[in-house]
Structures are given as C-alpha cells and as structure tokens.
Design a protein around this motif. Structure first.
Motif, PDB file in Angstrom:
ATOM      1  N   GLN A 144       0.835  -1.203   0.000  1.00 22.47           N
ATOM      2  CA  GLN A 144       0.000   0.000   0.000  1.00 22.47           C
ATOM      3  C   GLN A 144       0.865   1.247   0.000  1.00 22.47           C
ATOM      4  O   GLN A 144       0.482   2.275  -0.576  1.00 22.47           O
ATOM      5  CB  GLN A 144      -0.932   0.015   1.218  1.00 22.47           C
ATOM      6  CG  GLN A 144      -1.934  -1.115   1.269  1.00 22.47           C
ATOM      7  CD  GLN A 144      -2.836  -1.145   0.050  1.00 22.47           C
ATOM      8  OE1 GLN A 144      -3.447  -0.140  -0.314  1.00 22.47           O
ATOM      9  NE2 GLN A 144      -2.921  -2.308  -0.580  1.00 22.47           N
ATOM     10  N   THR A 145       2.021   1.171   0.645  1.00 22.86           N
ATOM     11  CA  THR A 145       2.892   2.341   0.750  1.00 22.86           C
ATOM     12  C   THR A 145       4.275   2.129   0.135  1.00 22.86           C
ATOM     13  O   THR A 145       4.950   3.098  -0.186  1.00 22.86           O
ATOM     14  CB  THR A 145       3.059   2.756   2.231  1.00 22.86           C
ATOM     15  OG1 THR A 145       3.504   1.624   2.999  1.00 22.86           O
ATOM     16  CG2 THR A 145       1.744   3.264   2.806  1.00 22.86           C
ATOM     17  N   VAL A 146       4.693   0.890   0.010  1.00 23.99           N
ATOM     18  CA  VAL A 146       5.955   0.577  -0.683  1.00 23.99           C
ATOM     19  C   VAL A 146       5.559  -0.155  -1.961  1.00 23.99           C
ATOM     20  O   VAL A 146       5.527  -1.381  -2.014  1.00 23.99           O
ATOM     21  CB  VAL A 146       6.892  -0.286   0.198  1.00 23.99           C
ATOM     22  CG1 VAL A 146       8.251  -0.479  -0.493  1.00 23.99           C
ATOM     23  CG2 VAL A 146       7.091   0.360   1.560  1.00 23.99           C
ATOM     24  N   LYS A 147       5.234   0.631  -2.966  1.00 27.14           N
ATOM     25  CA  LYS A 147       4.573   0.094  -4.162  1.00 27.14           C
ATOM     26  C   LYS A 147       5.373  -0.982  -4.876  1.00 27.14           C
ATOM     27  O   LYS A 147       4.809  -1.915  -5.446  1.00 27.14           O
ATOM     28  CB  LYS A 147       4.271   1.238  -5.137  1.00 27.14           C
ATOM     29  CG  LYS A 147       3.412   2.353  -4.572  1.00 27.14           C
ATOM     30  CD  LYS A 147       2.034   1.881  -4.194  1.00 27.14           C
ATOM     31  CE  LYS A 147       1.146   3.033  -3.733  1.00 27.14           C
ATOM     32  NZ  LYS A 147      -0.181   2.579  -3.300  1.00 27.14           N
ATOM     33  N   ASP A 148       6.702  -0.848  -4.892  1.00 20.84           N
ATOM     34  CA  ASP A 148       7.524  -1.779  -5.652  1.00 20.84           C
ATOM     35  C   ASP A 148       8.080  -2.917  -4.791  1.00 20.84           C
ATOM     36  O   ASP A 148       9.024  -3.599  -5.181  1.00 20.84           O
ATOM     37  CB  ASP A 148       8.677  -1.038  -6.335  1.00 20.84           C
ATOM     38  CG  ASP A 148       9.569  -0.300  -5.341  1.00 20.84           C
ATOM     39  OD1 ASP A 148       9.186  -0.209  -4.153  1.00 20.84           O
ATOM     40  OD2 ASP A 148      10.645   0.186  -5.751  1.00 20.84           O
ATOM     41  N   PHE A 149       7.490  -3.151  -3.608  1.00 19.40           N
ATOM     42  CA  PHE A 149       8.004  -4.199  -2.723  1.00 19.40           C
ATOM     43  C   PHE A 149       7.833  -5.573  -3.356  1.00 19.40           C
ATOM     44  O   PHE A 149       6.776  -5.914  -3.895  1.00 19.40           O
ATOM     45  CB  PHE A 149       7.273  -4.180  -1.378  1.00 19.40           C
ATOM     46  CG  PHE A 149       7.677  -5.318  -0.470  1.00 19.40           C
ATOM     47  CD1 PHE A 149       8.798  -5.211   0.327  1.00 19.40           C
ATOM     48  CD2 PHE A 149       6.943  -6.499  -0.449  1.00 19.40           C
ATOM     49  CE1 PHE A 149       9.178  -6.258   1.147  1.00 19.40           C
ATOM     50  CE2 PHE A 149       7.322  -7.556   0.360  1.00 19.40           C
ATOM     51  CZ  PHE A 149       8.446  -7.431   1.166  1.00 19.40           C
ATOM     52  N   THR A 150       8.886  -6.379  -3.274  1.00 20.71           N
ATOM     53  CA  THR A 150       8.835  -7.801  -3.611  1.00 20.71           C
ATOM     54  C   THR A 150       9.641  -8.546  -2.557  1.00 20.71           C
ATOM     55  O   THR A 150      10.554  -7.983  -1.942  1.00 20.71           O
ATOM     56  CB  THR A 150       9.417  -8.111  -4.999  1.00 20.71           C
ATOM     57  OG1 THR A 150      10.804  -7.723  -5.033  1.00 20.71           O
ATOM     58  CG2 THR A 150       8.665  -7.366  -6.102  1.00 20.71           C
ATOM     59  N   LEU A 151       9.329  -9.814  -2.352  1.00 14.92           N
ATOM     60  CA  LEU A 151      10.020 -10.583  -1.324  1.00 14.92           C
ATOM     61  C   LEU A 151      11.521 -10.651  -1.561  1.00 14.92           C
ATOM     62  O   LEU A 151      12.317 -10.647  -0.624  1.00 14.92           O
ATOM     63  CB  LEU A 151       9.444 -12.002  -1.247  1.00 14.92           C
ATOM     64  CG  LEU A 151       8.103 -12.172  -0.522  1.00 14.92           C
ATOM     65  CD1 LEU A 151       7.676 -13.625  -0.554  1.00 14.92           C
ATOM     66  CD2 LEU A 151       8.182 -11.681   0.918  1.00 14.92           C
ATOM     67  N   ASP A 152      11.921 -10.728  -2.816  1.00 17.34           N
ATOM     68  CA  ASP A 152      13.343 -10.875  -3.123  1.00 17.34           C
ATOM     69  C   ASP A 152      13.989  -9.584  -3.605  1.00 17.34           C
ATOM     70  O   ASP A 152      15.167  -9.578  -3.977  1.00 17.34           O
ATOM     71  CB  ASP A 152      13.540 -11.960  -4.195  1.00 17.34           C
ATOM     72  CG  ASP A 152      13.100 -13.328  -3.694  1.00 17.34           C
ATOM     73  OD1 ASP A 152      13.503 -13.693  -2.580  1.00 17.34           O
ATOM     74  OD2 ASP A 152      12.346 -14.011  -4.405  1.00 17.34           O
TER      75      ASP A 152
END
Length: 312
Positions: A144-152
């Motif tokens: 919602q706030t870290v749009k480009d977050f991915t686990l890796d």
C-alpha cells in the motif's frame, strides 16, 4: 496558548531532521500534497498525519489533529483493535469488518494498510496449520505504501514509518516458516535491527519493537546453534529493555541468554539468568512449568525450588 498548524509542525521537524520532502512523504502522499500540507493549504487525514510524524520519529500523541466523523469512527475502532492485540487477544475479525465498513468513505492507503496488516495478524495467530495466507496479507499491506516491494527485491527506501517496520517484521516471521525462505527472513530481520540502531525512530515504538526483533534473531541463531551470536543479541536486547523500560520481551531475552550460555557450557552463569527469568515470569503471573521441564531435559537443572519457595 498558541496552536501550531500541523503543516508548520511537520515542516519545522522535517528541516530539523535535514530531510527532503521526497524522503519524508514517500509511500504516504505525493510531494505536491506534502507541500500543500506544509503551506497550510491542505489538512491531512489522521492516518497521514501519524505516518508523517512517525517517519520524523515523533509520537502522534505529541500533536492533536482534527478528524471527520468517519475518520473518528475508524480511529475509535482502530484503538479497540490495538488494545485487544496488545493483550494478546486476536479475536478481532468482527472489529476489522466494522473498521472496513464503518462509513461510506473509501479507505485511504494508510487505513487499508492497517486493515490488511491486522487481518494478517488475525490469520497468523488463529490458524490451526501453517498456510501462506497471512504472508500474502502482509505483502498486500506493505505494498500500500511501498509500491515496488517484492520478497526478493532490494529495499531502496531510506526511511520508514513504524507500521511499515511492524509489517516487515511479520513478513520475516512468516518467511522463517518456509524452508527455502529462511535466509531471506534472517536478512530482513537484520535489516530491521540495523534500521532501529541507526535511524530516527519514535522512542516509544523503538522500546516496543526493537527488543522483539532482537529476541526473534536470538531464537533463530539458537536454531542454527550459533550460541555466541545468541548471547550477543539477547544481551543487546536486555540492555535495550533496561534502558527504555521495555518489559514485554525482557524475560524471554533473559531466557535466551541463559539457554545459550548453558549450551556453551557456562552453567553457573546460565543458571542465574534462567532463575531470574522464571522469577520474572511468576511475578507476571505466567506459567513456567514448560520452561522448568525443558531446562531439566536439556541441561539437567531442576528449577522446581522457584515454585516451591515462591522467591518473588
């Protein structure tokens, strides 16, 4: 007594922290919106206010802000949910439904993040067997706030607000349950450890979150039989609890250090730590039978005398 407008309050503290607008507002609102807030042309929602103040290392309790009827309803339910969770009561599904539907106003990203995160906690603590549902909810929450977050992916953000830090912590806890993601879980928690040690974080939130992160890392290092590291992490956590009056994790950290010392053959020192931890748990009206049985099986110690003599 003069009331400082929230925009002016934020601007003064942002400059005091030597932060640029783009660093403060990332994931929370646009730079244009922050500029309007600082100029007094826009009144942000309470959720946006709390997020911005959190990044600045300031407790939301230090500023009173206005709320619409719908925002006030959500804030009331949010407080009730947090109170229950603080008491380790995770029967919050009905409250979450009320939070989501308490008004016709669409949730903003901060409110939606709260809803998703606590939905993940409800799933995490009430499930019978492990599934990835909680992990998926936590990922939706952080995105919602870290749009480009991915686990890796590599986290490039410089600053975070406290809710984001809590979500990242719980993502790591879920990852640790998945064998192929254990190393990722370690990296994520060590990242959070470094963040709390080297970044501006509200002191109350640091007192709550930092010892928990150290406790989890200490337990995980024990799983890897890295007992020297467990002693170091638990010791740092104990010092943090004593410094900041954070008692919630203190007994468990003392248990960790005592256990690690016993594994290292330092039995007399270990016995003192474990004894102190058991006394603390009894003072908090916690059950200690499991610990007494475990320590007797692992190290041959019998701490029954703590119960018999009521040394507290």
């Amino acid at each position: 007594m003069a009331v400082i407008p929230i925009g002016q309050f934020i601007k003064v503290w942002r400059k005091a922290r030597n932060m640029q607008q783009e660093d403060l507002c990332v994931g929370i609102c646009s730079i244009a919106t922050l500029s309007r807030i600082e100029r007094g042309e826009h009144v942000p929602s309470p959720g946006i206010c709390k997020a911005l103040l959190s990044v600045l290392g300031i407790s939301a309790h230090e500023y009173n802000f206005f709320a619409s009827d719908s925002e006030f309803k959500r804030m009331t339910i949010e407080k009730e949910i947090k109170t229950l969770v603080a008491r380790e009561n995770y029967n919050i599904k009905e409250l979450l439904a009320l939070y989501k539907d308490c008004s016709k106003t669409k949730m903003n990203e901060i409110e939606r993040q709260f809803y998703l995160f606590f939905s993940g906690l409800e799933e995490q603590r009430n499930r019978k067997v492990f599934s990835d549902k909680a992990l998926m909810l936590f990922i939706q929450a952080i995105k919602q706030t870290v749009k480009d977050f991915t686990l890796d992916g590599v986290i490039s953000r410089k600053v975070f607000f406290v809710d984001e830090l809590m979500i990242l912590n719980n993502i790591a806890l879920e990852e640790y349950q998945i064998p192929e993601r254990v190393e990722s879980a370690f990296k994520r928690l060590y990242f959070l450890k470094d963040y709390f040690e080297n970044s501006v974080v509200d002191s109350d939130e640091k007192a709550k979150q930092y010892p928990v992160i150290l406790l989890n890392l200490a337990c995980w290092e024990e799983d890897r039989k890295n007992y020297e590291k467990e002693v170091e992490l638990a010791g740092t956590g104990i010092q943090s609890c004593r410094k900041d009056s954070g008692l919630s994790s203190l007994a468990e950290l003392i248990v960790c250090k005592g256990t690690a010392l016993a594994y290292l053959g330092k039995y007399d020192e270990a016995k003192k730590y474990i004894h102190n931890a058991l006394v603390m748990k009894l003072c908090m009206a916690k059950e200690v039978d499991y610990y007494i049985k475990t320590f007797k099986e692992l190290f041959g110690y019998d701490f029954e005398y703590v119960l018999q003599n009521k040394i507290f």
